[in-house]
Design a protein around this motif. Structure first.
Motif, PDB file in Angstrom:
ATOM      1  N   VAL A  42      16.410 -13.545 -22.361  1.00 29.30           N
ATOM      2  CA  VAL A  42      15.647 -12.623 -21.531  1.00 29.30           C
ATOM      3  C   VAL A  42      14.227 -12.586 -22.055  1.00 29.30           C
ATOM      4  O   VAL A  42      14.010 -12.433 -23.258  1.00 29.30           O
ATOM      5  CB  VAL A  42      16.263 -11.210 -21.557  1.00 29.30           C
ATOM      6  CG1 VAL A  42      15.396 -10.231 -20.791  1.00 29.30           C
ATOM      7  CG2 VAL A  42      17.671 -11.226 -20.989  1.00 29.30           C
ATOM      8  N   VAL A  43      13.264 -12.753 -21.164  1.00 32.90           N
ATOM      9  CA  VAL A  43      11.851 -12.629 -21.516  1.00 32.90           C
ATOM     10  C   VAL A  43      11.425 -11.209 -21.191  1.00 32.90           C
ATOM     11  O   VAL A  43      11.640 -10.733 -20.082  1.00 32.90           O
ATOM     12  CB  VAL A  43      10.986 -13.616 -20.694  1.00 32.90           C
ATOM     13  CG1 VAL A  43       9.517 -13.376 -20.961  1.00 32.90           C
ATOM     14  CG2 VAL A  43      11.339 -15.032 -20.999  1.00 32.90           C
ATOM     15  N   THR A  44      10.862 -10.532 -22.169  1.00 28.26           N
ATOM     16  CA  THR A  44      10.300  -9.208 -21.935  1.00 28.26           C
ATOM     17  C   THR A  44       8.906  -9.183 -22.525  1.00 28.26           C
ATOM     18  O   THR A  44       8.574  -9.975 -23.395  1.00 28.26           O
ATOM     19  CB  THR A  44      11.147  -8.094 -22.597  1.00 28.26           C
ATOM     20  OG1 THR A  44      11.162  -8.311 -24.001  1.00 28.26           O
ATOM     21  CG2 THR A  44      12.550  -8.073 -22.052  1.00 28.26           C
ATOM     22  N   GLY A  45       8.110  -8.294 -22.056  1.00 28.54           N
ATOM     23  CA  GLY A  45       6.773  -8.174 -22.601  1.00 28.54           C
ATOM     24  C   GLY A  45       6.165  -6.837 -22.261  1.00 28.54           C
ATOM     25  O   GLY A  45       6.494  -6.236 -21.244  1.00 28.54           O
ATOM     26  N   THR A  50       0.786  -3.587 -19.029  1.00 33.57           N
ATOM     27  CA  THR A  50       1.511  -4.598 -18.268  1.00 33.57           C
ATOM     28  C   THR A  50       2.922  -4.711 -18.830  1.00 33.57           C
ATOM     29  O   THR A  50       3.137  -4.548 -20.030  1.00 33.57           O
ATOM     30  CB  THR A  50       0.834  -5.989 -18.307  1.00 33.57           C
ATOM     31  OG1 THR A  50       0.846  -6.480 -19.641  1.00 33.57           O
ATOM     32  CG2 THR A  50      -0.577  -5.944 -17.783  1.00 33.57           C
ATOM     33  N   TYR A  51       3.869  -4.961 -17.941  1.00 29.62           N
ATOM     34  CA  TYR A  51       5.270  -5.131 -18.305  1.00 29.62           C
ATOM     35  C   TYR A  51       5.798  -6.361 -17.607  1.00 29.62           C
ATOM     36  O   TYR A  51       5.389  -6.656 -16.480  1.00 29.62           O
ATOM     37  CB  TYR A  51       6.117  -3.945 -17.828  1.00 29.62           C
ATOM     38  CG  TYR A  51       5.593  -2.595 -18.208  1.00 29.62           C
ATOM     39  CD1 TYR A  51       5.973  -2.001 -19.398  1.00 29.62           C
ATOM     40  CD2 TYR A  51       4.718  -1.903 -17.379  1.00 29.62           C
ATOM     41  CE1 TYR A  51       5.498  -0.754 -19.747  1.00 29.62           C
ATOM     42  CE2 TYR A  51       4.236  -0.658 -17.719  1.00 29.62           C
ATOM     43  CZ  TYR A  51       4.634  -0.079 -18.903  1.00 29.62           C
ATOM     44  OH  TYR A  51       4.165   1.148 -19.244  1.00 29.62           O
ATOM     45  N   TYR A 103       9.703 -10.825 -13.050  1.00 34.78           N
ATOM     46  CA  TYR A 103       8.862  -9.796 -12.447  1.00 34.78           C
ATOM     47  C   TYR A 103       7.822  -9.331 -13.471  1.00 34.78           C
ATOM     48  O   TYR A 103       8.140  -9.142 -14.643  1.00 34.78           O
ATOM     49  CB  TYR A 103       9.743  -8.618 -12.027  1.00 34.78           C
ATOM     50  CG  TYR A 103       8.985  -7.411 -11.557  1.00 34.78           C
ATOM     51  CD1 TYR A 103       8.390  -7.398 -10.304  1.00 34.78           C
ATOM     52  CD2 TYR A 103       8.861  -6.289 -12.362  1.00 34.78           C
ATOM     53  CE1 TYR A 103       7.692  -6.284  -9.856  1.00 34.78           C
ATOM     54  CE2 TYR A 103       8.169  -5.173 -11.933  1.00 34.78           C
ATOM     55  CZ  TYR A 103       7.585  -5.175 -10.675  1.00 34.78           C
ATOM     56  OH  TYR A 103       6.891  -4.079 -10.255  1.00 34.78           O
ATOM     57  N   GLN A 104       6.577  -9.127 -13.023  1.00 28.80           N
ATOM     58  CA  GLN A 104       5.535  -8.588 -13.890  1.00 28.80           C
ATOM     59  C   GLN A 104       4.717  -7.582 -13.104  1.00 28.80           C
ATOM     60  O   GLN A 104       4.392  -7.805 -11.934  1.00 28.80           O
ATOM     61  CB  GLN A 104       4.633  -9.687 -14.432  1.00 28.80           C
ATOM     62  CG  GLN A 104       3.609  -9.158 -15.428  1.00 28.80           C
ATOM     63  CD  GLN A 104       2.959 -10.251 -16.253  1.00 28.80           C
ATOM     64  OE1 GLN A 104       3.317 -11.409 -16.168  1.00 28.80           O
ATOM     65  NE2 GLN A 104       2.001  -9.868 -17.078  1.00 28.80           N
TER      66      GLN A 104
END
Length: 153
Positions: free
Chosen positions: A5-8, A39-40, A66-67
């Motif tokens: 999972v990519v999160t930011g 930003t997420y 999604y961002q």
């Protein structure tokens, strides 16, 4: 091979002082203003590596999802909300020059990231709101080649 999972999350704050150069008429009214940016992002990623020789490996990572982003300035009572999608790709090779002591690794690769904005909503002075949903698309992208060296202690 792996899935993930990519999160930011980013929360930079811009503080500006001495607006004299960019807005002379505001300088007397405003010495300092603060703009908050958030930003997420969230989405799946796939990663893989393949050992070509005992010293040489290739690797790849691809992620998308999604961002969303938000920028607010309370003094001007204005904000911008942005929704869209992101993509990220990282391709490369790694080389271990000394197989007996595998502490040193050299990498060569290519990295690409993009953020495509589908909806941009602007609120100015809490009076005027504009949404560009479906009418305006914009994107940011970066791509670069890199060379790196790592040493494991």
């Amino acid at each position: 091979m792996g899935l993930g999972v990519v999160t930011g999350l980013s929360l930079p704050v811009m503080k500006m002082s001495n607006l004299q150069k960019s807005a002379e008429f505001l300088y007397d009214l405003l010495e300092t203003t603060q703009t908050d940016i958030k930003t997420y992002k969230f989405g799946p990623t796939i990663q893989g590596a393949y050992k070509l020789t005992p010293k040489l490996s290739s690797y790849a990572t691809f992620g998308f999802g999604y961002q969303t982003g938000e920028m607010k300035n309370e003094w001007f009572r204005s904000s911008i909300d942005i929704d869209g999608s992101f993509q990220a790709l990282d391709l490369g090779v790694s080389y271990i020059p000394f197989t007996k002591h595998d502490r040193l690794k050299i990498t060569l690769g290519y990295n690409y990231k993009s953020w495509e904005m589908d909806d941009i909503e602007v609120d100015m002075f809490n009076i005027f709101k504009v949404s560009t949903f479906g009418t305006l698309k914009n994107d940011f992208s970066t791509n670069y080649f890199y060379l790196g060296a790592a040493y494991r202690f």
